[in-house]
Write an enzyme that holds these catalytic residues in place. Structure first.
Site, PDB file in Angstrom:
ATOM      1  N   HIS A 111       0.879  -1.154   0.107  1.00  0.00           N
ATOM      2  CA  HIS A 111      -0.007  -0.168  -0.030  1.00  0.00           C
ATOM      3  C   HIS A 111       0.997   1.517  -0.118  1.00  0.00           C
ATOM      4  O   HIS A 111       2.061   1.372   0.106  1.00  0.00           O
ATOM      5  CB  HIS A 111      -0.917   0.097   1.213  1.00  0.00           C
ATOM      6  CG  HIS A 111      -0.280   0.038   2.493  1.00  0.00           C
ATOM      7  ND1 HIS A 111       0.186   1.094   3.153  1.00  0.00           N
ATOM      8  CD2 HIS A 111       0.207  -0.911   3.493  1.00  0.00           C
ATOM      9  CE1 HIS A 111       0.503   1.049   4.165  1.00  0.00           C
ATOM     10  NE2 HIS A 111       0.684  -0.412   4.452  1.00  0.00           N
TER      11      HIS A 111
ATOM     12  N   CYS B 233       2.636  -4.952   6.814  1.00  0.00           N
ATOM     13  CA  CYS B 233       2.319  -4.604   5.547  1.00  0.00           C
ATOM     14  C   CYS B 233       3.685  -4.055   4.877  1.00  0.00           C
ATOM     15  O   CYS B 233       4.423  -3.451   5.303  1.00  0.00           O
ATOM     16  CB  CYS B 233       0.927  -3.963   5.184  1.00  0.00           C
ATOM     17  SG  CYS B 233      -0.375  -4.987   5.587  1.00  0.00           S
TER      18      CYS B 233
END
Length: 538
Positions: free
Chosen positions: A430, A449
């Site tokens: 992301h 992440c």
């Protein structure tokens, strides 16, 4: 088995196998030969019974041998030659002791002894085939965050294919066929040779060297850079432009800040011995064996140790960007696995993971109900709850009944786009508003992440195969301000890997630091299995 066999390998060997079987036609009377064959098969059956797969293989053959007789010379020689060269692959050579095998073959006389060596050769073949094709270790047993699923060829299939193929060709097909594996083997051999010839020379004892520095420490730096291949032979004794360029090349090849100055971190990496670099290469080869499968014509390659994410098309890197990965505590470190990216979400909401809600935000809100005010509190139906109506001190991490969500915005923790490959670990790629972190040398800050430095360009590259105007498509959805899902017409495999030793696009060997301490665990596990590299310090 009563014949001479030449074995190619580290040295030429010869040995004779004496068999009192009907394989030596005409040398014994038929009734005696039949009795010996029967006794041999009985011995094979009894010895193989300890291994279900081996027993099934021989049972299907009525316990007839596969390593016996003149017709098996090629298979015996091919196996022994492969075992001789197992060390080139960084395998535990003590598992397949060629000298012991040959000695047992030479001394075998009775049907029972011949049956035992028959089964031993089969088991040794299976062990070597598994090790060289799929790895010595099982990843999860080394570190629980190495959750890569290794593909294992069924043992009976290995035996069947070996018997029905050219044995040398078959054995050569077992290791990974990737260019990376081939280059790692070559690098291992090159460093072993260099180490045997004296290594990289004396270490650099200075704390810092820079333009204008002179003296023996600069000479030691120069000589080490020459030995490592970063500098052409030179007689300079001062820190000149040539050395600056060589230090910069070394820094790029080791994931360091590129400033041309040999500071403490650069000198520490320069002084690492060849034996340590060899260990990293052997670990990388083991990791490549775990991944001995098709990666996809187009795939995403995220090397956690390199803090990078790449798009690879037919073996060529077509896009690369810096990344931020999970922080070093085990509960925040990024796991290693593969999955398939199916879509991206533009203007995403951040649905805060339960662990972050209870471990980080609940204690903050218990001290100050207005804390984390950028986040909405929602009930089990997704409806927003007014936090002024909640007594946060009534709840524990276990009993807190609410969720938290951050709506789309420029300050959203996920930035303006996230790339989804749905998985049980809730890991994805992301954007991020924290752009300054990409300038750091060590970039381990997330909750697991992977954050991307160039997420928009990454999105355009992913969308190129399905639209003539990937940027226009993406930007239209972005400008809407609405949370939008954009599917990839051709899903893309994603591989989260961890390589502290690897080769660049140009084939240059590079190294990275073991930020998660995983390679040390792998190396220790390999040494317990018998893997070794020359220990002379570089």
């Amino acid at each position: 088995m009563g014949h001479l066999v030449n074995v190619a390998g580290a040295k030429l060997r010869s040995f004779s196998l004496v068999a009192g079987l009907a394989l030596m036609a005409g040398t014994v009377a038929a009734p005696m030969a039949h009795a010996q064959v029967t006794a041999f098969r009985q011995a094979v059956a009894e010895t193989a019974a300890r291994d279900e797969d081996v027993a099934a293989f021989y049972r299907a053959r009525s316990f007839e041998g596969i390593w016996s007789g003149d017709s098996a010379v090629g298979h015996r020689n091919a196996l022994l030659s492969a075992l001789e060269n197992a060390g080139h692959h960084g395998l535990p050579t003590n598992r397949y002791d060629v000298d012991a095998l040959i000695a047992q073959m030479q001394s075998a006389r009775t049907p029972a002894e011949l049956g035992a060596i028959e089964v031993l050769l089969t088991k040794t073949f299976l062990q070597y085939a598994r090790d060289v094709q799929s790895g010595v270790l099982r990843p999860k047993s080394v570190d629980p965050l190495i959750v890569r699923e290794v593909v294992y060829t069924p043992r009976l299939d290995l035996l069947a294919e070996f018997r029905n193929s050219n044995p040398t060709t078959f054995l050569r097909s077992l290791p990974p066929s990737s260019p990376e594996y081939t280059r790692l083997i070559a690098a291992k051999l090159r460093l072993e040779t260099l180490q045997a010839n004296g290594g990289w020379g004396p270490v650099v004892n200075a704390e810092k060297l820079e333009v204008g520095s002179t003296g023996p420490d600069v000479i030691a730096l120069r000589n080490r850079l020459v030995a490592m291949g970063y500098l052409d032979r030179s007689v300079t004794a001062s820190y000149d432009a040539q050395i600056v360029a060589a230090v910069e090349a070394f820094q790029r090849g080791h994931g360091l800040e590129v400033d041309g100055t040999a500071g403490p971190s650069t000198i520490a990496e320069l002084n690492r011995p060849i034996s340590e670099r060899l260990q990293s290469i052997v670990v990388a080869m083991e990791r490549e064996r775990w991944f001995n499968q098709d990666k996809g014509d187009r795939h995403i390659w995220v090397n956690l140790a390199d803090y990078s994410a790449q798009i690879v098309d037919f073996g060529e890197v077509t896009f690369t960007t810096r990344s931020v990965i999970g922080a070093t505590p085990a509960d925040r470190a990024t796991p290693e696995f593969s999955d398939v990216m199916s879509h991206m979400v533009i203007n995403p909401s951040w649905y805060v993971p339960r662990s972050i809600v209870t471990k980080e935000y609940l204690p903050q809100m218990q001290r100050n109900p207005g804390a984390a005010g950028q986040l909405l509190i929602t009930d089990r139906n997704g409806r927003t709850v007014n936090r002024s109506n909640i007594d946060f001190n009534r709840y524990t991490a276990r009993t807190f009944p609410f969720s938290m969500r951050q709506p789309p915005s420029n300050s959203n923790a996920l930035g303006l786009v996230k790339f989804m490959f749905p998985n049980q670990y809730n890991i994805y790629l992301h954007d991020t508003p924290a752009k300054s972190l990409f300038g750091r040398e060590v970039r381990a800050f997330s909750h697991g992440c992977i954050r991307l430095n160039d997420p928009f360009d990454f999105a355009y590259a992913l969308l190129t195969p399905q639209t003539d105007d990937p940027e226009g498509l993406f930007q239209r959805l972005l400008r809407s301000g609405n949370e939008s899902r954009l599917n990839l017409e051709q899903p893309v495999p994603v591989h989260l890997v961890y390589r502290t030793a690897f080769t660049s696009n140009s084939g240059q060997l590079e190294f990275r630091r073991d930020i998660y301490d995983r390679d040390r665990k792998i190396w220790n596990a390999l040494t317990r299995e018998g893997v070794a590299v020359p220990g002379v310090q570089g």
